[in-house]
Design a protein around this motif. Structure first.
Motif, short mmCIF file in Angstrom:
data_model
loop_
_atom_site.label_atom_id
_atom_site.label_comp_id
_atom_site.label_asym_id
_atom_site.label_seq_id
_atom_site.Cartn_x
_atom_site.Cartn_y
_atom_site.Cartn_z
N LEU A 310 129.27 123.67 -12.51
CA LEU A 310 129.90 124.27 -11.33
C LEU A 310 131.26 124.86 -11.67
O LEU A 310 131.60 125.96 -11.21
CB LEU A 310 130.03 123.22 -10.22
CG LEU A 310 128.72 122.57 -9.75
CD1 LEU A 310 128.99 121.57 -8.64
CD2 LEU A 310 127.70 123.61 -9.32
N ILE A 313 130.78 128.15 -13.47
CA ILE A 313 130.49 129.23 -12.52
C ILE A 313 131.79 129.71 -11.86
O ILE A 313 132.04 130.92 -11.74
CB ILE A 313 129.49 128.76 -11.45
CG1 ILE A 313 128.15 128.40 -12.09
CG2 ILE A 313 129.31 129.81 -10.36
CD1 ILE A 313 127.19 127.70 -11.15
N LYS A 314 132.61 128.76 -11.45
CA LYS A 314 133.88 129.11 -10.80
C LYS A 314 134.80 129.89 -11.74
O LYS A 314 135.49 130.83 -11.32
CB LYS A 314 134.58 127.83 -10.33
CG LYS A 314 135.93 128.07 -9.67
CD LYS A 314 136.57 126.76 -9.24
CE LYS A 314 137.92 127.02 -8.57
NZ LYS A 314 138.56 125.74 -8.13
N ASP A 317 133.87 135.25 -13.08
CA ASP A 317 133.50 136.05 -11.92
C ASP A 317 132.11 136.65 -12.03
O ASP A 317 131.48 136.95 -11.01
CB ASP A 317 134.52 137.19 -11.72
CG ASP A 317 135.87 136.67 -11.27
OD1 ASP A 317 135.93 135.54 -10.75
OD2 ASP A 317 136.87 137.40 -11.43
N CYS A 320 127.07 134.51 -11.00
CA CYS A 320 126.91 134.66 -9.55
C CYS A 320 127.03 133.33 -8.81
O CYS A 320 126.58 132.29 -9.29
CB CYS A 320 125.56 135.30 -9.24
SG CYS A 320 125.45 137.01 -9.81
N ASN A 321 127.63 133.41 -7.64
CA ASN A 321 127.80 132.24 -6.79
C ASN A 321 126.54 132.00 -5.97
O ASN A 321 126.48 132.23 -4.76
CB ASN A 321 129.00 132.42 -5.86
CG ASN A 321 130.31 132.38 -6.61
OD1 ASN A 321 130.37 131.99 -7.78
ND2 ASN A 321 131.38 132.79 -5.96
N TYR A 322 125.53 131.58 -6.69
CA TYR A 322 124.23 131.34 -6.07
C TYR A 322 123.49 130.28 -6.88
O TYR A 322 123.37 130.40 -8.11
CB TYR A 322 123.40 132.63 -6.03
CG TYR A 322 121.93 132.39 -5.79
CD1 TYR A 322 121.49 131.87 -4.59
CD2 TYR A 322 120.99 132.66 -6.79
CE1 TYR A 322 120.14 131.63 -4.38
CE2 TYR A 322 119.64 132.42 -6.58
CZ TYR A 322 119.22 131.91 -5.39
OH TYR A 322 117.89 131.66 -5.18
N ILE A 358 132.86 125.51 -5.49
CA ILE A 358 132.57 126.94 -5.35
C ILE A 358 132.42 127.26 -3.87
O ILE A 358 131.30 127.45 -3.36
CB ILE A 358 131.29 127.35 -6.10
CG1 ILE A 358 131.18 126.66 -7.45
CG2 ILE A 358 131.21 128.86 -6.27
CD1 ILE A 358 129.83 126.84 -8.13
N CYS A 361 129.53 129.50 -2.03
CA CYS A 361 128.35 129.63 -2.88
C CYS A 361 127.08 129.59 -2.03
O CYS A 361 126.93 128.75 -1.14
CB CYS A 361 128.31 128.49 -3.90
SG CYS A 361 126.93 128.59 -5.08
N ASP A 467 126.80 139.13 -4.81
CA ASP A 467 127.03 138.00 -5.72
C ASP A 467 126.26 136.77 -5.26
O ASP A 467 125.72 136.01 -6.06
CB ASP A 467 128.54 137.71 -5.76
CG ASP A 467 128.89 136.57 -6.68
OD1 ASP A 467 128.93 136.80 -7.90
OD2 ASP A 467 129.12 135.45 -6.19
N GLN A 468 126.15 136.59 -3.93
CA GLN A 468 125.45 135.43 -3.37
C GLN A 468 123.95 135.67 -3.23
O GLN A 468 123.26 134.91 -2.57
CB GLN A 468 126.04 135.07 -2.00
CG GLN A 468 127.42 134.46 -2.05
CD GLN A 468 128.52 135.52 -2.15
OE1 GLN A 468 128.25 136.72 -2.01
NE2 GLN A 468 129.75 135.09 -2.40
#
Length: 503
Positions: A310, A313-314, A317, A320-322, A358, A361, A467-468
């Motif tokens: 996690l 991911i953070k 950039d 993706c925040n998924y 996140i 997310c 992104d999501q």
């Protein structure tokens, strides 16, 4: 219900039964035409790319018309009952073609191969060759066996095969998004699932080959890769002393040479002779190829997804925040029967961690309703879990017993179909409500969108994903085209799509 399946590309209903068509290699053409049709998840479509690569090297030319093919392969899925029905019906059509062309070779690839080999080969005589997912390198030899008048089978599962050295031919690609397999097989023995029996034990691909494949894709113009595995969070590559270890060093140098930070390899193996590359490390290695390369992954397992992943991911950039995080059931007793190895509280802890680390997310999930002995109260626990998480979208199924699974051997499929259908109806209604709320919350925001092409409804609109992982539709403009990123101001939403204008 179908609308809710559109945003996630891992099991794209629109691609089921898709046939590939590729440019032939003129210097190797042997005059024989190959037809491959694929069903199931993204792993199966990725495997078809591997098969195409192997056979193109042997001189085969692809065709999208099975009636003119010399070899027909159907890449199969055993996860859903309707997939097996569709494949069997399709094989019967191919049998008719074989009457007109006795030299035609018909084969079954993939997940159904091991379980149904005797039925397909001997009882129903629908096919000439049956090949499991670890035996694709043997296809040229097996085709030769069939040419000589024999039926051919290779369904041996491997503890080593990852096809790491084969560069997959991208099938029916838009040149923008690509799937990259990072591991094969599965060690999780979920009681409802056939994957451990059809794809074998879990083994990870070496990180150097993964980064090289992703780098090559980016250099070819691809802007997004999705890292695939049955359980990506359990990815683990233990570097061997000597040659393998030196490869990690060279990979670090290669990444650093394009401006990245040093890779933190071997957090688990620090101080040992065998550094370990885990999934968080691999994610970072791929993300550092270029900030212009988007990185997605699927599927995560609640028991294995870590805070380290996690935070990775953070940190980047372009990751993706998924997260696709299957829950299957919201009740701890049912989860234990499913052998999911986590309970309700554990899953909630992982959801809380995602929301904390996140914010914003997107989270999607899988839900199975009507599992063996599920009570009405336990069904309500699943609905309450959905209320807790507010999933962005979901895959929702009635339980369907799969032969050979632990559940089929241990438990009675004792929930009446009418009850299953009613519970599924409630789950779908709940998800429709949540999907709409999650999209509505993005109205008025600006989303960075990778343009994938024209929308399905009009050539006056482009579509792409945020992104999501939400689908975004907006008017075509002369200053941007597919493969480019644009910022879209979201003006409204449907139950499955954001609609806006480029700003």
């Amino acid at each position: 219900m179908m609308d809710l399946l559109i945003p996630d590309k891992i099991h794209d209903e629109s691609r089921q039964g898709e046939a590939l068509l590729l440019e032939p290699l003129s210097d190797k053409n042997n005059g024989r035409k190959l037809y491959i049709e694929s069903y199931g998840c993204a792993m199966n479509f990725s495997d078809s790319e591997i098969v195409a690569s192997i056979l193109l090297e042997k001189g085969f030319e692809t065709t999208s018309d099975y009636t003119v093919a010399d070899v027909i392969f159907i890449n199969t899925c055993s996860i859903r009952e309707n997939a097996e029905t569709r494949v069997r019906n399709r094989l019967k059509e191919f049998t008719i073609a074989k009457v007109k062309n006795p030299g035609l070779v018909v084969g079954v690839l993939g997940c159904m191969a091991e379980r149904l080999k005797s039925k397909f080969l001997e009882e129903e005589k629908l096919v000439d060759v049956v090949v499991g997912p670890d035996a694709y390198r043997d296809l040229p030899n097996l085709i030769e066996q069939v040419d000589s008048g024999q039926r051919a089978v290779n369904v041996l599962l491997s503890r080593e095969e990852t096809y790491a050295d084969i560069s997959p031919v991208r099938l029916n690609s838009n040149g923008i998004n690509a799937f990259v397999s990072i591991m094969r097989g599965c060690d999780n023995m979920c009681s409802f699932c056939v994957v451990p029996f059809t794809r074998g034990r879990e083994r990870s691909r070496d990180p150097q080959s993964i980064v090289k494949e992703c780098t090559d894709l980016f250099n070819q113009g691809y802007k997004e890769v999705t890292l695939l595995g049955q359980n990506v969070d359990s990815y683990k590559w233990r570097e061997e002393v000597g040659s393998r270890k030196s490869e990690v060093g060279s990979q670090k140098s290669e990444i650093e040479s394009i401006g990245g930070d040093p890779i933190a390899i071997g957090l688990e193996g620090a101080g040992t002779a065998e550094p370990i590359v885990n999934f968080a490390n691999l994610l970072e290695m791929v993300a550092l190829i270029s900030p212009e390369l988007r990185v997605r992954f699927s599927t995560s397992h609640p028991k294995d997804i870590t805070d380290e992943v996690l935070y990775t991911i953070k940190k980047h950039d372009n990751i993706c925040n998924y997260i696709h995080l299957p829950i299957q059931s919201g009740n701890s007793r049912v989860l234990e029967l499913m052998n999911r190895t986590y309970d309700r509280d554990w899953y909630i802890d992982r959801i809380d961690a995602i929301r904390r680390i996140i914010p914003g997310c997107a989270i999607s999930t899988d839900v199975i309703t009507g599992f063996c002995s599920e009570t009405e109260e336990e069904h309500q626990d699943t609905l309450s879990m959905m209320d807790y998480v507010h999933y962005d979208f979901a895959y929702m199924f009635m339980y369907s017993e799969r032969p050979g699974t632990l559940a089929a051997k241990r438990y009675a499929d004792d929930i009446p179909d009418a009850v299953k259908r009613q519970r599924l109806k409630e789950i779908v209604a709940k998800q429709q409500e949540h999907s709409f709320l999650r999209l509505q919350a993005q109205v008025g925001t600006t989303q960075k969108v990778l343009i994938e092409g024209f929308s399905k409804k009009s050539n006056n609109d482009y579509c792409g994903r945020s992104d999501q992982n939400a689908m975004v539709v907006f008017p075509v403009g002369k200053d941007y085209k597919p493969g480019q990123y644009v910022n879209v101001m979201v003006e409204r939403s449907t139950t499955a799509t954001l609609i806006g204008v480029v700003v």
